[in-house]
Enzyme design. Structure first.
Site, PDB file in Angstrom:
ATOM      1  CB  SER A  12      -0.889   0.027   1.247  1.00  0.00           C
ATOM      2  OG  SER A  12      -1.416   1.344   1.388  1.00  0.00           O
ATOM      3  CG  HIS A  37      -3.844  -1.750  -1.761  1.00  0.00           C
ATOM      4  ND1 HIS A  37      -4.961  -2.477  -2.116  1.00  0.00           N
ATOM      5  CD2 HIS A  37      -4.206  -1.031  -0.668  1.00  0.00           C
ATOM      6  CE1 HIS A  37      -5.953  -2.215  -1.281  1.00  0.00           C
ATOM      7  NE2 HIS A  37      -5.530  -1.328  -0.385  1.00  0.00           N
ATOM      8  CG  MET A  41      -8.414   6.721   2.725  1.00  0.00           C
ATOM      9  SD  MET A  41      -7.530   6.683   4.279  1.00  0.00           S
ATOM     10  CE  MET A  41      -6.674   5.105   4.137  1.00  0.00           C
ATOM     11  CG  HIS A  70      -9.283  -0.168  -0.469  1.00  0.00           C
ATOM     12  ND1 HIS A  70      -8.636  -0.425   0.720  1.00  0.00           N
ATOM     13  CD2 HIS A  70     -10.612  -0.187  -0.185  1.00  0.00           C
ATOM     14  CE1 HIS A  70      -9.534  -0.596   1.685  1.00  0.00           C
ATOM     15  NE2 HIS A  70     -10.743  -0.437   1.169  1.00  0.00           N
ATOM     16  CG  MET A 141     -11.408  -3.261   5.233  1.00  0.00           C
ATOM     17  SD  MET A 141      -9.942  -2.758   4.320  1.00  0.00           S
ATOM     18  CE  MET A 141      -8.967  -1.909   5.571  1.00  0.00           C
TER      19      MET A 141
HETATM   20  C1  DX5 Z   1      -6.252   1.199   5.698  1.00  0.00           C
HETATM   21  C2  DX5 Z   1      -5.725   0.901   4.310  1.00  0.00           C
HETATM   22  C3  DX5 Z   1      -4.584  -0.048   4.263  1.00  0.00           C
HETATM   23  C4  DX5 Z   1      -3.385   0.360   5.035  1.00  0.00           C
HETATM   24  C5  DX5 Z   1      -2.663  -0.873   5.475  1.00  0.00           C
HETATM   25  O1  DX5 Z   1      -7.402   1.940   5.594  1.00  0.00           O
HETATM   26  O2  DX5 Z   1      -6.775   0.353   3.509  1.00  0.00           O
HETATM   27  O3  DX5 Z   1      -4.226  -0.398   2.940  1.00  0.00           O
HETATM   28  O4  DX5 Z   1      -2.536   1.207   4.342  1.00  0.00           O
HETATM   29  O5  DX5 Z   1      -1.588  -0.490   6.251  1.00  0.00           O
HETATM   30  P1  DX5 Z   1      -0.797  -1.470   7.190  1.00  0.00           P
HETATM   31  O6  DX5 Z   1      -0.274  -2.586   6.328  1.00  0.00           O
HETATM   32  O7  DX5 Z   1       0.270  -0.588   7.736  1.00  0.00           O
HETATM   33  O8  DX5 Z   1      -1.758  -1.967   8.232  1.00  0.00           O
HETATM   34 ZN    ZN Z   2      -6.485  -0.608   1.360  1.00  0.00          ZN
END
Ligand code: DX5
Ligand code: ZN
Length: 230
Positions: A12, A37, A41, A70, A141
């Site tokens: 990500s 990824h 938001m 996403h 999630m």
């Molecule tokens: C959270 C995101 C994730 C996040 C994951 O809302 O969708 O993709 O960046 O981060 P880590 O791997 O640090 O938990």
């Molecule tokens: Zn994500």
């Protein structure tokens, strides 16, 4: 993209250097990332703000693998076309983001890209039962969406197992997002996940100038997951 259930690591870029996305994307791909990824938001559906379509369009030329977008936004339907035009290969949308997830997934596929459906930690996997046949991926999630670096919510392992049995032999990826590390990846892979999103666990300790660390992190997560597959 041909379908298979091999382990895929999807870093990500929420954990990347925000002043240097092009180089960060090239670095993670050179170091073995399978997908890229992109966490979108809106400051409304989730309490953080990230990338509009022009930002995603700027990432596109740097992505040689597969750009997985996403969307943590509500409403989502009015923005699907813009993210497709920005170059997404797959768009995923949350069941919690509106009353018409079926329509949303149809709209994503109608644009010619792959469609993913996302469920939050508080949503049961049964919520996607009636849309499995119109999606290419289910994203579970394992943190509440909004931020990287949060603690893994362990109920995601049993949910992965249940979802894997609901999917059966249909060509649908199971993607996990949130708190994926060398400790949690084996549990998820054994339960049936194939696409592992990882932000902090990939980018920690590295940089574009020390990108071999990204490679070490990616290989460690992949090895832990593959070993658990047996
Ligand atoms: C959270 C995101 C994730 C996040 C994951 O809302 O969708 O993709 O960046 O981060 P880590 O791997 O640090 O938990
Ligand atoms: Zn994500």
């Amino acid at each position: 993209m041909t379908f298979d259930r091999s382990i895929k690591i999807a870093p990500s870029i929420l954990s990347a250097d925000f002043a240097n996305f092009g180089a960060e994307i090239r670095a993670i791909e050179a170091e073995g990332a399978d997908w890229v990824h992109v966490d979108v938001m809106d400051g409304h559906f989730v309490p953080n703000l990230t990338f509009g379509p022009p930002a995603v369009k700027a990432f596109r030329p740097h992505v040689k693998t597969f750009m997985d977008v996403h969307l943590m936004i509500a409403p989502v339907d009015p923005y699907i076309e813009a993210y497709v035009e920005a170059g997404a290969d797959l768009i995923s949308a949350h069941v919690e983001a509106g009353p018409h997830i079926h329509r949303t997934l149809q709209a994503i596929r109608a644009q010619g890209v792959k469609a993913g459906v996302v469920i939050n930690p508080g949503t049961p996997v049964e919520a996607v039962a009636d849309v499995l046949d119109i999606c290419d991926l289910v994203l579970l999630m394992t943190v509440n969406p909004g931020f990287g670096g949060q603690k893994f919510i362990s109920s995601g392992v049993a949910k992965t197992r249940k979802l894997r049995s609901m999917i059966g032999d249909r060509p649908i990826h199971i993607q996990i997002d949130g708190g994926v590390t060398t400790d949690t990846a084996p549990l998820l892979a054994a339960a049936g996940a194939d696409v592992l999103v990882a932000g902090s666990a990939v980018f920690k300790g590295g940089s574009v100038d020390e990108s071999r660390v990204y490679g070490e992190n990616i290989r460690a997560i992949r090895a832990a997951a593959e070993a658990a597959r047996g």
